[in-house]
Scaffold this motif. Structure first.
Motif, short mmCIF file in Angstrom:
data_model
loop_
_atom_site.label_atom_id
_atom_site.label_comp_id
_atom_site.label_asym_id
_atom_site.label_seq_id
_atom_site.Cartn_x
_atom_site.Cartn_y
_atom_site.Cartn_z
N ALA A 106 0.85 -1.19 0.00
CA ALA A 106 0.00 0.00 0.00
C ALA A 106 0.88 1.24 0.00
CB ALA A 106 -0.91 0.01 1.22
N THR A 107 0.54 2.20 -0.85
CA THR A 107 1.25 3.47 -0.90
C THR A 107 0.48 4.48 -0.08
OG1 THR A 107 1.89 2.91 -3.16
CG2 THR A 107 2.28 5.17 -2.45
N LEU A 108 1.07 4.94 1.02
CA LEU A 108 0.39 5.89 1.90
C LEU A 108 0.61 7.32 1.46
CD1 LEU A 108 1.18 4.31 5.38
CD2 LEU A 108 -0.79 3.95 3.92
N ALA B 139 2.82 -5.39 -17.92
CA ALA B 139 3.35 -4.03 -17.79
C ALA B 139 3.38 -3.60 -16.32
CB ALA B 139 2.48 -3.06 -18.59
N PRO B 140 4.37 -2.80 -15.92
CA PRO B 140 4.39 -2.29 -14.54
C PRO B 140 3.11 -1.51 -14.23
CG PRO B 140 6.48 -1.86 -15.65
CD PRO B 140 5.53 -2.36 -16.70
N VAL B 141 2.70 -1.56 -12.99
CA VAL B 141 1.48 -0.90 -12.54
C VAL B 141 1.85 0.22 -11.59
CG1 VAL B 141 -0.66 -1.20 -11.24
CG2 VAL B 141 0.08 -2.96 -12.84
N ARG B 142 1.24 1.37 -11.76
CA ARG B 142 1.51 2.53 -10.91
C ARG B 142 0.52 2.56 -9.76
NH1 ARG B 142 0.44 8.04 -10.05
NH2 ARG B 142 2.31 9.35 -9.86
N LEU B 143 1.01 2.78 -8.57
CA LEU B 143 0.17 2.92 -7.39
C LEU B 143 0.18 4.38 -6.94
CD1 LEU B 143 1.30 -0.14 -5.21
CD2 LEU B 143 -0.56 -0.03 -6.88
N ALA B 144 -1.00 4.97 -6.85
CA ALA B 144 -1.14 6.31 -6.29
C ALA B 144 -1.33 6.21 -4.78
CB ALA B 144 -2.31 7.03 -6.95
N ALA B 145 -1.32 7.34 -4.12
CA ALA B 145 -1.47 7.35 -2.66
C ALA B 145 -2.79 6.69 -2.26
CB ALA B 145 -1.42 8.78 -2.14
N GLY B 146 -2.71 5.72 -1.36
CA GLY B 146 -3.90 5.03 -0.88
C GLY B 146 -4.23 3.77 -1.64
N ASP B 147 -3.59 3.54 -2.79
CA ASP B 147 -3.85 2.31 -3.56
C ASP B 147 -3.22 1.11 -2.86
OD1 ASP B 147 -5.08 3.91 -5.41
OD2 ASP B 147 -3.55 3.67 -6.96
N ILE B 148 -3.82 -0.06 -3.09
CA ILE B 148 -3.32 -1.31 -2.53
C ILE B 148 -3.09 -2.29 -3.67
CG2 ILE B 148 -3.83 -3.28 -1.01
CD1 ILE B 148 -5.65 -1.41 0.59
N ALA B 149 -1.93 -2.96 -3.65
CA ALA B 149 -1.64 -4.03 -4.61
C ALA B 149 -1.58 -5.35 -3.86
CB ALA B 149 -0.33 -3.77 -5.33
N LEU C 278 -7.34 -14.70 -6.90
CA LEU C 278 -6.61 -13.51 -7.34
C LEU C 278 -5.76 -13.77 -8.58
CD1 LEU C 278 -5.33 -12.43 -3.82
CD2 LEU C 278 -7.07 -11.24 -5.17
N PRO C 279 -5.58 -12.74 -9.41
CA PRO C 279 -4.52 -12.81 -10.42
C PRO C 279 -3.18 -12.58 -9.73
CG PRO C 279 -5.54 -10.66 -10.47
CD PRO C 279 -6.31 -11.47 -9.45
N GLN C 280 -2.10 -12.64 -10.49
CA GLN C 280 -0.80 -12.42 -9.87
C GLN C 280 -0.66 -11.00 -9.32
OE1 GLN C 280 1.82 -13.68 -13.14
NE2 GLN C 280 2.38 -15.46 -11.92
N LEU C 281 -1.32 -10.05 -9.94
CA LEU C 281 -1.27 -8.66 -9.47
C LEU C 281 -2.66 -8.06 -9.56
CD1 LEU C 281 0.26 -6.16 -8.53
CD2 LEU C 281 0.85 -5.70 -10.93
N ALA C 282 -3.23 -7.73 -8.41
CA ALA C 282 -4.54 -7.09 -8.34
C ALA C 282 -4.37 -5.75 -7.64
CB ALA C 282 -5.54 -7.97 -7.58
N VAL C 283 -4.85 -4.69 -8.26
CA VAL C 283 -4.71 -3.34 -7.71
C VAL C 283 -6.08 -2.82 -7.28
CG1 VAL C 283 -4.01 -0.97 -8.16
CG2 VAL C 283 -2.66 -2.86 -9.07
N VAL C 284 -6.16 -2.38 -6.04
CA VAL C 284 -7.39 -1.83 -5.48
C VAL C 284 -7.20 -0.33 -5.29
CG1 VAL C 284 -8.97 -1.88 -3.54
CG2 VAL C 284 -7.88 -4.00 -4.30
N PRO C 285 -7.93 0.50 -6.04
CA PRO C 285 -7.79 1.95 -5.86
C PRO C 285 -8.19 2.39 -4.45
CG PRO C 285 -8.98 1.42 -7.89
CD PRO C 285 -8.89 0.16 -7.09
N THR C 286 -7.66 3.52 -4.05
CA THR C 286 -7.96 4.03 -2.72
C THR C 286 -9.45 4.25 -2.53
OG1 THR C 286 -7.40 5.75 -1.12
CG2 THR C 286 -7.65 6.43 -3.43
#
Length: 312
Positions: free
Chosen positions: A41-43, A58-68, A142-150
């Motif tokens: 998680a990016t705080l 492709a690489p995934v970008r995490l914004a503040a509050g996102d969880i991977a 889950l897939p190998q990479l799951a991103v949950v927006p803040t």
């Protein structure tokens, strides 16, 4: 107990690792021999996640509050940007500087490392070691990479976890593990609610009247001698209507589902405990060890004793 709670309870390791990074760019960390499930998680600031096992992703970008949620990956990199060269490799619980190969540590507080300077990214990482058949059922969600927006609920839980992670007080590990569990469950809920998520049939069945109640009964007491008639009566449906609806939603009849769950529990007990085959049989609902052995061999292709020898 509902299915997701049961899976989390039975599958996860008791001592999850929780760490916080506070680091100014450029920074990059590669995790080699990664645990089976990681929560990142990016705080504050932003981060990039790259699966080194699968260069096609492709690489995934995490914004503040996102969880991977990263699962089933042996090697991945977290950095401030996709093109930042790896600076540190984490292997076997230790950090090694890429240029020297020596152990690298820069602790700011308990479980916290980095430089802590203005403009730094703040990142939380929690790692679970999940094992066995029950763990596989959870990872199959889950897939190998799951991103949950803040979101407001996940962000509130992350703030609680961040407030505790740098402390060293009595009971701290228990608090941190429970808060990480909270973050994980909220992230799983949020990800599963996003269309078009591909989910196991039982997850969608949890919200189905009668079927969800039946699943909770089966997971609450898998050793009980359930019959379709008893399950139908307990959820207030006729036997025929209940059996048809359960099979339609879950993809298999109630007792077939129960057998599969019992075999998963038995496989993990045989691998992780010293219980006799007869004791394992009783624990998963078989009064007769021979009947259990027949069912187990039909499901796994080998006897319980051979399974134990192979998977120890």
């Amino acid at each position: 107990m509902d299915v997701l709670s049961d899976l989390l309870h039975r599958a996860r390791a008791r001592d999850a690792q929780i760490r916080q990074l506070i680091q100014r760019p450029p920074w990059s960390m590669t995790f080699d021999g990664a645990p089976s499930l990681t929560v990142v998680a990016t705080l504050g600031g932003h981060a990039s996640v790259r699966l080194d096992d699968d260069p096609r992703t492709a690489p995934v970008r995490l914004a503040a509050g996102d969880i991977a949620l990263i699962s089933g990956v042996d090697r991945y990199t977290i950095a401030d940007a996709p093109d930042t060269p790896p600076q540190v490799v984490v292997r076997g619980g230790r950090k090694y500087a890429v240029d020297s190969g020596t152990a690298a540590r820069q602790n700011l507080a308990p479980r916290t490392y980095g430089d802590g300077l203005p403009g730094a990214t703040t990142l939380l990482r929690g790692a679970y070691e999940l094992g066995g058949d029950v763990g596989e059922r959870l990872l199959d969600m889950l897939p190998q990479l799951a991103v949950v927006p803040t979101g407001p609920r996940t962000r509130a839980a992350l703030d609680l976890l961040a407030a505790e992670v740098a402390h060293e007080e009595p009971g701290q590990d228990a608090v941190l593990n429970r808060l990480l569990d909270l973050v994980l469950v909220l992230a799983l809920r949020a990800w599963c609610a996003r269309p078009p998520a591909e989910l196991p049939s039982w997850y969608g069945a949890l919200a189905t009247p009668a079927v969800g109640d039946a699943l909770r009964l089966l997971h609450g007491d898998p050793a009980h001698r359930w019959t379709v008639a008893e399950l139908a009566a307990r959820v207030g449906r006729s036997r025929a209507a209940f059996a048809a609806r359960f099979t339609e939603v879950v993809g298999e009849p109630p007792l077939s589902y129960l057998t599969g769950w019992r075999m998963a529990l038995a496989a993990d007990l045989l691998r992780d405990t010293e219980e006799t085959v007869a004791a394992v049989a009783r624990e998963v609902g078989y009064a007769d060890a021979f009947a259990f052995s027949v069912a187990f061999k039909r499901a796994r292709g080998v006897s319980p004793s051979d399974w134990r020898r192979k998977h120890r």
